[in-house]
Design an enzyme around this catalytic site. Structure first.
Site, PDB file in Angstrom:
ATOM      1  N   CYS A  94       0.813  -1.227   0.000  1.00  0.00           N
ATOM      2  CA  CYS A  94       0.000   0.000   0.000  1.00  0.00           C
ATOM      3  C   CYS A  94       0.844   1.274   0.000  1.00  0.00           C
ATOM      4  O   CYS A  94       1.459   1.587  -1.006  1.00  0.00           O
ATOM      5  CB  CYS A  94      -0.992  -0.057   1.154  1.00  0.00           C
ATOM      6  SG  CYS A  94      -2.356   1.095   0.926  1.00  0.00           S
ATOM      7  N   HIS A 194      -3.650  -5.413   1.834  1.00  0.00           N
ATOM      8  CA  HIS A 194      -3.308  -5.644   3.234  1.00  0.00           C
ATOM      9  C   HIS A 194      -3.846  -7.029   3.579  1.00  0.00           C
ATOM     10  O   HIS A 194      -4.327  -7.744   2.737  1.00  0.00           O
ATOM     11  CB  HIS A 194      -4.009  -4.613   4.135  1.00  0.00           C
ATOM     12  CG  HIS A 194      -3.541  -3.215   3.949  1.00  0.00           C
ATOM     13  ND1 HIS A 194      -2.372  -2.740   4.487  1.00  0.00           N
ATOM     14  CD2 HIS A 194      -4.097  -2.169   3.304  1.00  0.00           C
ATOM     15  CE1 HIS A 194      -2.242  -1.462   4.198  1.00  0.00           C
ATOM     16  NE2 HIS A 194      -3.267  -1.082   3.474  1.00  0.00           N
TER      17      HIS A 194
END
Ligand code: GLN
Length: 238
Positions: A94, A194
């Site tokens: 991310c 994630h």
């Protein structure tokens, strides 16, 4: 197989570790130990220079202000860049995609120079992308769908030296309307997933480990709980 301990760099967990991303390092260590290979995690915090000698590196996601601290540190101590240049595998999650790119713009509209390990730039999108993301992998060595949880405002555009990790079948990925997820360049694999990503995607974990060990592939581990987790997470895409 190495006779010495495999050293896994957990890079800046003090500022980059949203949604348990530090778990990716634990998973790498555990999958090595289950195969009888010694492994240890080396935590690199904002108080440490970044070593270039480790076998594999992981970086997690972060909020805008934390990711700015991480960017400054990685530019000041370029150990990660040196390790990537010699081919050490790097997993970046991310915000770490954004940090490793040429530049990113925060949601407040401020442009921050990045590390330039990845040929990407990131700008805020009109809406935040939140939810489960599922992709069909686009790189050699991965055959199973990838699953994760995305939560990012930034949308990442790939330059000619970067390729995508997966084709989105559920969720958003790099940017609204783009249809691709993650960035692969040299030894760096990065993703908006994630989860932590490696808990959900053992094939990706073993790909990183095979590269760290300098072998073509590893025998898969059969873990019922991981299969169950994948079935559960992939069901959201049906
Ligand atoms: N701050 C970044 C964004 O919103 C990354 C967020 C994250 O790592 N979850 O795009």
């Amino acid at each position: 197989m190495p006779e010495s301990t495999v050293r896994i760099g957990l890079v800046l967990p003090d500022v980059m570790g949203t949604y348990g991303d530090s778990g990716n390092a634990l998973i790498l260590r555990q999958r090595l130990r289950m195969r009888g290979i010694d492994a240890e995690i080396v935590e690199i915090t904002l108080a440490d220079p970044v070593p270039d000698s480790l076998d594999v590196y992981t970086l997690g996601g972060a909020e805008d202000s934390a990711q700015r601290l991480a960017t400054r540190h990685l530019i000041r101590y370029p150990g990660l860049q040196k390790a990537a240049e010699r081919g050490a595998p790097v997993l970046a999650i991310c915000a770490a995609i954004q940090v490793l790119g040429h530049w990113y713009e925060t949601s407040a509209g401020e442009r921050v120079e990045g590390v330039s390990l990845l040929d990407v730039t990131t700008s805020p999108q009109a809406t935040r992308s939140i939810g489960e993301v599922i992709t069909r992998p686009l790189i050699d060595g991965l055959t199973q769908p990838l699953t994760g949880f995305e939560n990012h405002r930034g949308g990442t555009a790939l330059g000619p030296d970067a390729t995508a990790l997966g084709a989105v079948t559920h969720g958003v990925g790099n940017g609204v309307g783009d249809g691709r997820e993650g960035v692969v360049q040299g030894s760096v694999i990065s993703t908006y997933m994630h989860g932590p990503a490696l808990a959900r995607n053992p094939e990706l974990a073993d790909l990183l480990l095979a590269r760290a060990l300098g072998v073509t592939a590893l025998e898969p581990l059969h873990l019922d709980e991981v299969d169950r987790l994948r079935r559960e997470r992939l069901a959201v895409g049906r």
